[in-house]
Design an enzyme around this catalytic site. Structure first.
Site, PDB file in Angstrom:
ATOM      1  N   LYS A   9       0.900  -1.364  -0.012  1.00 25.49           N
ATOM      2  CA  LYS A   9      -0.101  -0.059   0.273  1.00 25.49           C
ATOM      3  C   LYS A   9       0.722   1.374  -0.073  1.00 25.49           C
ATOM      4  CE  LYS A   9      -4.066  -2.212   2.190  1.00 25.49           C
ATOM      5  NZ  LYS A   9      -5.007  -2.157   3.293  1.00 25.49           N
ATOM      6  N   TYR A  49     -12.258  -1.529  -4.091  1.00 19.80           N
ATOM      7  CA  TYR A  49     -12.614  -1.898  -2.712  1.00 19.80           C
ATOM      8  C   TYR A  49     -14.287  -1.821  -2.709  1.00 19.80           C
ATOM      9  CZ  TYR A  49      -8.541  -2.137  -0.089  1.00 19.80           C
ATOM     10  OH  TYR A  49      -7.215  -2.349   0.630  1.00 19.80           O
ATOM     11  N   THR A  91      -5.842  -6.846  10.707  1.00 18.75           N
ATOM     12  CA  THR A  91      -6.222  -5.503   9.854  1.00 18.75           C
ATOM     13  C   THR A  91      -5.415  -4.296  10.732  1.00 18.75           C
ATOM     14  OG1 THR A  91      -8.264  -6.568   9.130  1.00 18.75           O
ATOM     15  CG2 THR A  91      -7.901  -4.137   8.987  1.00 18.75           C
ATOM     16  N   ASN A 112      -2.065   0.104   6.821  1.00 17.38           N
ATOM     17  CA  ASN A 112      -1.706  -1.221   7.374  1.00 17.38           C
ATOM     18  C   ASN A 112      -0.660  -1.863   6.435  1.00 17.38           C
ATOM     19  OD1 ASN A 112      -3.809  -1.941   5.751  1.00 17.38           O
ATOM     20  ND2 ASN A 112      -4.879  -2.770   7.317  1.00 17.38           N
ATOM     21  N   HIS A 115      -2.275  -5.319   1.585  1.00 16.52           N
ATOM     22  CA  HIS A 115      -3.529  -5.991   1.226  1.00 16.52           C
ATOM     23  C   HIS A 115      -3.430  -7.603   0.930  1.00 16.52           C
ATOM     24  CE1 HIS A 115      -7.416  -6.859  -0.547  1.00 16.52           C
ATOM     25  NE2 HIS A 115      -6.820  -7.322  -1.486  1.00 16.52           N
ATOM     26  N   GLU A 126      -9.620  -9.779  -8.197  1.00 16.79           N
ATOM     27  CA  GLU A 126      -8.624  -8.921  -7.897  1.00 16.79           C
ATOM     28  C   GLU A 126      -7.520  -9.148  -8.813  1.00 16.79           C
ATOM     29  OE1 GLU A 126      -9.731  -8.230  -3.161  1.00 16.79           O
ATOM     30  OE2 GLU A 126      -7.962  -9.149  -3.623  1.00 16.79           O
TER      31      GLU A 126
HETATM   32  P1  ATP Z   1      -7.301  -5.681   3.040  1.00 18.97           P
HETATM   33  O1  ATP Z   1      -8.856  -5.996   2.456  1.00 18.97           O
HETATM   34  O2  ATP Z   1      -6.751  -4.432   2.779  1.00 18.97           O
HETATM   35  O3  ATP Z   1      -6.637  -6.923   2.830  1.00 18.97           O
HETATM   36  P2  ATP Z   1      -8.558  -6.541   5.525  1.00 18.97           P
HETATM   37  O4  ATP Z   1      -9.062  -7.719   4.727  1.00 18.97           O
HETATM   38  O5  ATP Z   1      -7.492  -7.141   6.686  1.00 18.97           O
HETATM   39  O6  ATP Z   1      -7.542  -5.664   4.700  1.00 18.97           O
HETATM   40  P3  ATP Z   1     -10.840  -5.157   5.521  1.00 18.97           P
HETATM   41  O7  ATP Z   1     -11.932  -5.199   6.512  1.00 18.97           O
HETATM   42  O8  ATP Z   1     -10.906  -5.808   4.263  1.00 18.97           O
HETATM   43  O9  ATP Z   1      -9.471  -5.615   6.062  1.00 18.97           O
HETATM   44  O10 ATP Z   1     -10.519  -3.678   5.305  1.00 18.97           O
HETATM   45  C1  ATP Z   1     -10.001  -3.115   4.212  1.00 18.97           C
HETATM   46  C2  ATP Z   1      -8.963  -1.998   4.684  1.00 18.97           C
HETATM   47  O11 ATP Z   1      -9.761  -0.801   4.879  1.00 18.97           O
HETATM   48  C3  ATP Z   1      -8.123  -2.205   5.826  1.00 18.97           C
HETATM   49  O12 ATP Z   1      -6.971  -3.073   5.244  1.00 18.97           O
HETATM   50  C4  ATP Z   1      -7.657  -0.810   6.229  1.00 18.97           C
HETATM   51  O13 ATP Z   1      -6.679  -0.286   5.026  1.00 18.97           O
HETATM   52  C5  ATP Z   1      -9.070  -0.353   5.864  1.00 18.97           C
HETATM   53  N1  ATP Z   1      -9.862  -0.219   7.154  1.00 18.97           N
HETATM   54  C6  ATP Z   1     -10.448  -1.408   7.657  1.00 18.97           C
HETATM   55  N2  ATP Z   1     -11.151  -1.116   8.808  1.00 18.97           N
HETATM   56  C7  ATP Z   1     -11.157   0.233   8.982  1.00 18.97           C
HETATM   57  C8  ATP Z   1     -11.356   1.136   9.962  1.00 18.97           C
HETATM   58  N3  ATP Z   1     -12.267   0.577  11.124  1.00 18.97           N
HETATM   59  N4  ATP Z   1     -11.029   2.362  10.083  1.00 18.97           N
HETATM   60  C9  ATP Z   1     -10.381   3.092   8.987  1.00 18.97           C
HETATM   61  N5  ATP Z   1      -9.762   1.994   8.089  1.00 18.97           N
HETATM   62  C10 ATP Z   1     -10.114   0.828   8.080  1.00 18.97           C
HETATM   63 MG    MG Z   2     -10.180  -6.989   2.906  1.00 20.27          MG
END
Ligand code: ATP
Ligand code: MG
Length: 137
Positions: A9, A49, A91, A112, A115, A126
Site C-alpha cells: 500500500k 474496494y 487488519t 496497514n 492488502h 482482484e
Molecule cells: P485488506 O482488504 O486491505 O487486505 P483486511 O481484509 O484486513 O484488509 P478489510 O476489513 O477488508 O480488512 O478492510 C479493508 C481496508 O480498509 C483495511 O486494510 C484498512 O486499510 C481499511 N480499514 C478497515 N477497517 C478500518 C477502520 N475501522 N478504519 C479505517 N480504515 C479501516
Molecule cells: Mg479485505
C-alpha cells in the site's frame, strides 16, 4: 498451487519499505508471478474496494489508496490465500501477531502496509483487475 492477490500500500511505498515486504514474501515461500507499480485513480480504488462501499471508512480508504503509488502482486504457493493472510497479520497492526508484516511495518488500522485477497472469490476478482494472463509468469 494457489494464487492470491496482494498490494503493497502507499504508506509502505512512501516509507521505502517495499523491499522489506518483498523479502518477507519470499522468505514465506511465495513465488512472485506478477508485479507492477501503479498509481490508482480514485475511481480505480473505489472499484477495487467496492465490497466496502457502505462502510464508514470507505471514503478515507479510497483517498489513502490513491494518494501514491502501490505495488500490485500476484503470489503463488500451496494454500496461498490463507497463508498470505497469515503473513500479513490482523487488519489493525496493534492486534497483529509478532513476525507479521502489519506488526513489523504497519502504521495504523488504515495505513496497514499490505492488502490480501480474503477468499478464492476475491482473488478471482482482484487478480484480473490488475493483471492480464500474459503478465503472470
Ligand atoms: P485488506 O482488504 O486491505 O487486505 P483486511 O481484509 O484486513 O484488509 P478489510 O476489513 O477488508 O480488512 O478492510 C479493508 C481496508 O480498509 C483495511 O486494510 C484498512 O486499510 C481499511 N480499514 C478497515 N477497517 C478500518 C477502520 N475501522 N478504519 C479505517 N480504515 C479501516
Ligand atoms: Mg479485505
Amino acid at each position: 498451487m494457489e494464487r492470491t492477490f496482494a498490494i503493497i500500500k502507499p504508506d509502505a511505498v512512501e516509507r521505502n519499505v517495499t523491499g522489506k515486504v518483498l523479502a518477507m514474501i519470499e522468505a514465506g515461500g511465495f513465488k512472485i508471478v506478477g508485479m507492477k507499480k501503479i498509481l490508482l485513480s480514485r475511481a480505480q480504488a473505489e472499484g477495487f474496494y467496492y465490497v466496502h462501499k457502505e462502510r464508514p471508512f470507505f471514503g478515507d480508504l479510497c483517498t489513502f489508496m490513491s494518494r501514491g503509488p502501490v505495488i500490485a502482486l500476484v503470489l503463488e504457493k500451496e494454500n496461498a490465500i490463507a497463508d498470505w493472510r497469515g503473513l500479513m497479520g490482523a487488519t489493525n497492526p496493534a492486534n497483529a501477531e509478532a513476525g507479521t508484516i502489519r506488526k513489523e511495518l504497519g502504521v495504523s488500522i488504515e495505513e496497514n502496509t499490505v492488502h490480501g485477497s480474503d477468499s478464492p472469490e476475491s482473488a478471482s476478482y482482484e487478480i484480473p483487475y490488475f493483471f492480464n494472463q500474459l503478465e503472470l509468469v
